[in-house]
Scaffold this motif. Structure first.
Motif, PDB file in Angstrom:
ATOM      1  N   SER A 196      37.407  23.053  40.499  1.00  0.00           N
ATOM      2  CA  SER A 196      37.382  22.834  39.051  1.00  0.00           C
ATOM      3  C   SER A 196      37.463  24.163  38.307  1.00  0.00           C
ATOM      4  CB  SER A 196      36.097  22.115  38.646  1.00  0.00           C
ATOM      5  OG  SER A 196      36.052  20.830  39.231  1.00  0.00           O
ATOM      6  N   GLY A 197      38.391  24.236  37.347  1.00  0.00           N
ATOM      7  CA  GLY A 197      38.516  25.411  36.511  1.00  0.00           C
ATOM      8  C   GLY A 197      39.205  26.593  37.154  1.00  0.00           C
TER       9      GLY A 197
ATOM     10  N   ARG B 289      37.606  28.893  44.442  1.00  0.00           N
ATOM     11  CA  ARG B 289      36.445  28.106  44.053  1.00  0.00           C
ATOM     12  C   ARG B 289      36.262  28.066  42.534  1.00  0.00           C
ATOM     13  NH1 ARG B 289      32.656  29.596  49.316  1.00  0.00           N
ATOM     14  NH2 ARG B 289      33.828  28.226  50.734  1.00  0.00           N
ATOM     15  N   VAL B 290      35.218  27.384  42.076  1.00  0.00           N
ATOM     16  CA  VAL B 290      35.036  27.029  40.666  1.00  0.00           C
ATOM     17  C   VAL B 290      35.219  28.247  39.759  1.00  0.00           C
ATOM     18  CG1 VAL B 290      33.374  26.176  38.969  1.00  0.00           C
ATOM     19  CG2 VAL B 290      33.511  25.098  41.236  1.00  0.00           C
ATOM     20  N   ASN B 291      36.119  28.096  38.790  1.00  0.00           N
ATOM     21  CA  ASN B 291      36.393  29.104  37.762  1.00  0.00           C
ATOM     22  C   ASN B 291      36.888  30.438  38.308  1.00  0.00           C
ATOM     23  OD1 ASN B 291      35.721  27.367  35.649  1.00  0.00           O
ATOM     24  ND2 ASN B 291      33.566  27.939  35.729  1.00  0.00           N
ATOM     25  N   ALA B 292      37.348  30.469  39.545  1.00  0.00           N
ATOM     26  CA  ALA B 292      37.933  31.692  40.086  1.00  0.00           C
ATOM     27  C   ALA B 292      39.377  31.836  39.599  1.00  0.00           C
ATOM     28  CB  ALA B 292      37.882  31.685  41.608  1.00  0.00           C
ATOM     29  N   ILE B 293      39.908  33.063  39.687  1.00  0.00           N
ATOM     30  CA  ILE B 293      41.236  33.379  39.163  1.00  0.00           C
ATOM     31  C   ILE B 293      42.053  34.075  40.238  1.00  0.00           C
ATOM     32  CG2 ILE B 293      42.490  34.856  37.527  1.00  0.00           C
ATOM     33  CD1 ILE B 293      40.123  34.466  35.586  1.00  0.00           C
ATOM     34  N   VAL B 294      43.308  33.648  40.383  1.00  0.00           N
ATOM     35  CA  VAL B 294      44.283  34.383  41.173  1.00  0.00           C
ATOM     36  C   VAL B 294      45.308  34.919  40.174  1.00  0.00           C
ATOM     37  CG1 VAL B 294      45.985  34.321  43.036  1.00  0.00           C
ATOM     38  CG2 VAL B 294      43.932  32.865  43.159  1.00  0.00           C
TER      39      VAL B 294
ATOM     40  N   ILE C 224      33.139  31.710  43.737  1.00  0.00           N
ATOM     41  CA  ILE C 224      32.956  31.148  42.399  1.00  0.00           C
ATOM     42  C   ILE C 224      33.024  32.254  41.346  1.00  0.00           C
ATOM     43  CG2 ILE C 224      31.287  30.036  40.857  1.00  0.00           C
ATOM     44  CD1 ILE C 224      30.308  28.446  43.299  1.00  0.00           C
ATOM     45  N   GLY C 225      33.949  32.097  40.396  1.00  0.00           N
ATOM     46  CA  GLY C 225      34.062  33.002  39.274  1.00  0.00           C
ATOM     47  C   GLY C 225      34.700  34.348  39.574  1.00  0.00           C
ATOM     48  N   TRP C 226      35.091  34.596  40.801  1.00  0.00           N
ATOM     49  CA  TRP C 226      35.676  35.890  41.167  1.00  0.00           C
ATOM     50  C   TRP C 226      37.152  35.933  40.806  1.00  0.00           C
ATOM     51  CZ3 TRP C 226      33.859  39.485  45.526  1.00  0.00           C
ATOM     52  CH2 TRP C 226      32.465  39.598  45.500  1.00  0.00           C
ATOM     53  N   VAL C 227      37.729  37.140  40.926  1.00  0.00           N
ATOM     54  CA  VAL C 227      39.126  37.381  40.570  1.00  0.00           C
ATOM     55  C   VAL C 227      39.850  37.961  41.777  1.00  0.00           C
ATOM     56  CG1 VAL C 227      40.685  38.640  39.043  1.00  0.00           C
ATOM     57  CG2 VAL C 227      38.498  37.783  38.162  1.00  0.00           C
TER      58      VAL C 227
ATOM     59  N   SER D 284      34.313  40.697  41.890  1.00  0.00           N
ATOM     60  CA  SER D 284      33.412  39.909  41.053  1.00  0.00           C
ATOM     61  C   SER D 284      33.708  40.215  39.588  1.00  0.00           C
ATOM     62  CB  SER D 284      31.953  40.235  41.391  1.00  0.00           C
ATOM     63  OG  SER D 284      31.713  41.617  41.235  1.00  0.00           O
ATOM     64  N   PRO D 285      33.417  39.286  38.681  1.00  0.00           N
ATOM     65  CA  PRO D 285      33.826  39.469  37.285  1.00  0.00           C
ATOM     66  C   PRO D 285      33.171  40.656  36.601  1.00  0.00           C
ATOM     67  CG  PRO D 285      32.470  37.499  37.545  1.00  0.00           C
ATOM     68  CD  PRO D 285      32.813  37.977  38.916  1.00  0.00           C
ATOM     69  N   ASP D 286      32.047  41.162  37.130  1.00  0.00           N
ATOM     70  CA  ASP D 286      31.408  42.325  36.518  1.00  0.00           C
ATOM     71  C   ASP D 286      32.154  43.624  36.821  1.00  0.00           C
ATOM     72  OD1 ASP D 286      30.430  41.747  39.216  1.00  0.00           O
ATOM     73  OD2 ASP D 286      29.192  43.539  38.967  1.00  0.00           O
ATOM     74  N   ARG D 287      33.157  43.555  37.708  1.00  0.00           N
ATOM     75  CA  ARG D 287      33.953  44.753  38.041  1.00  0.00           C
ATOM     76  C   ARG D 287      35.225  44.770  37.185  1.00  0.00           C
ATOM     77  NH1 ARG D 287      34.033  44.512  44.522  1.00  0.00           N
ATOM     78  NH2 ARG D 287      35.167  46.481  44.291  1.00  0.00           N
ATOM     79  N   ASP D 288      34.995  44.610  35.884  1.00  0.00           N
ATOM     80  CA  ASP D 288      36.118  44.434  34.966  1.00  0.00           C
ATOM     81  C   ASP D 288      37.012  45.666  34.884  1.00  0.00           C
ATOM     82  OD1 ASP D 288      33.615  45.287  33.651  1.00  0.00           O
ATOM     83  OD2 ASP D 288      34.893  45.550  31.896  1.00  0.00           O
ATOM     84  N   ALA D 289      36.456  46.858  35.067  1.00  0.00           N
ATOM     85  CA  ALA D 289      37.283  48.060  35.010  1.00  0.00           C
ATOM     86  C   ALA D 289      38.302  48.073  36.151  1.00  0.00           C
ATOM     87  CB  ALA D 289      36.412  49.312  35.068  1.00  0.00           C
TER      88      ALA D 289
END
Length: 205
Positions: A98-99, A115-120, A134-137, A147-152
């Motif tokens: 989902s997402g 997984r949920v809300n992850a992005i490729v 979940i939520g990773w990129v 992980s999404p906190d590694r935005d840089a």
């Protein structure tokens, strides 16, 4: 509802089941045993879409092809609720939760899990059997899982992937980037004004 778009009609196998509130538009092939549930949208915007055998597209999911990037979804793959696939190649036995989001030019190998809300991200490649938490990129080729906190780090990989150039043919450094992008995209989308409704799924079998 089914639509003829740009002269192309969906082709749906006799054993596929399409919910009456799903939208299937243009050059779309849906294979044996597929299930497309309520509110799902499968739209071929200049490029073809092919769903293999026993693909499930859950409620309110989006599958979109472009003139640059076709979509192919392999057998026994599940596209989860509110997930989206834009101009990507998805292997067999893949689970998009989902997402989940898979962007233009990406290749997702067989038996991957997003997984949920992850992005490729666009033009990224997931080797067979990769799990995106979940939520990773997932970004790049070779792919990095961040992980999404590694935005840089995620942002640092973006210029090489060139979203506006790859998807819209507009140079990222164009001063009026969004003006150029939206005007070009709007002119492409305006072709839907000439779509022809072709009724229920029986018309495409």
């Amino acid at each position: 509802m089914l639509y003829e778009h740009a002269g192309a009609r969906p082709r749906i196998h006799d054993t596929a089941v399409i919910a009456p509130t799903a939208v299937i538009s243009g050059d779309v092939v849906i294979g044996p045993g597929c299930q497309v549930l309520h509110g799902a949208v499968i739209t071929a915007e200049g490029g073809p879409i092919v769903l293999g055998e026993h693909v499930i597209v859950m409620e309110n999911a989006l599958v979109r092809a472009t003139a640059v990037d076709a979509v192919h979804i392999g057998d026994h793959t599940l596209v989860g609720t509110l997930a989206s696939v834009a101009g990507a190649t998805i292997g067999q036995e893949v689970f998009l939760a989902s997402g989940a989001r898979v962007f233009n030019g990406a290749i997702v190998g067989s038996r991957c899990e997003v997984r949920v809300n992850a992005i490729v991200h666009r033009r990224s490649r997931l080797p067979e059997g990769t799990v995106v938490p979940i939520g990773w990129v997932a970004v790049g080729h070779p792919v990095q899982l961040l992980s999404p906190d590694r935005d840089a780090e995620i942002a640092a990989a973006q210029p090489d992937l060139d979203f506006p150039g790859h998807v819209f043919g507009v140079d990222r450094d164009t001063p009026d980037l969004m003006v150029q992008l939206t005007e070009r995209y709007a002119s492409t989308l305006a072709r839907h004004a000439h779509d022809v409704p072709i009724g229920g799924t029986d018309a495409a079998r």
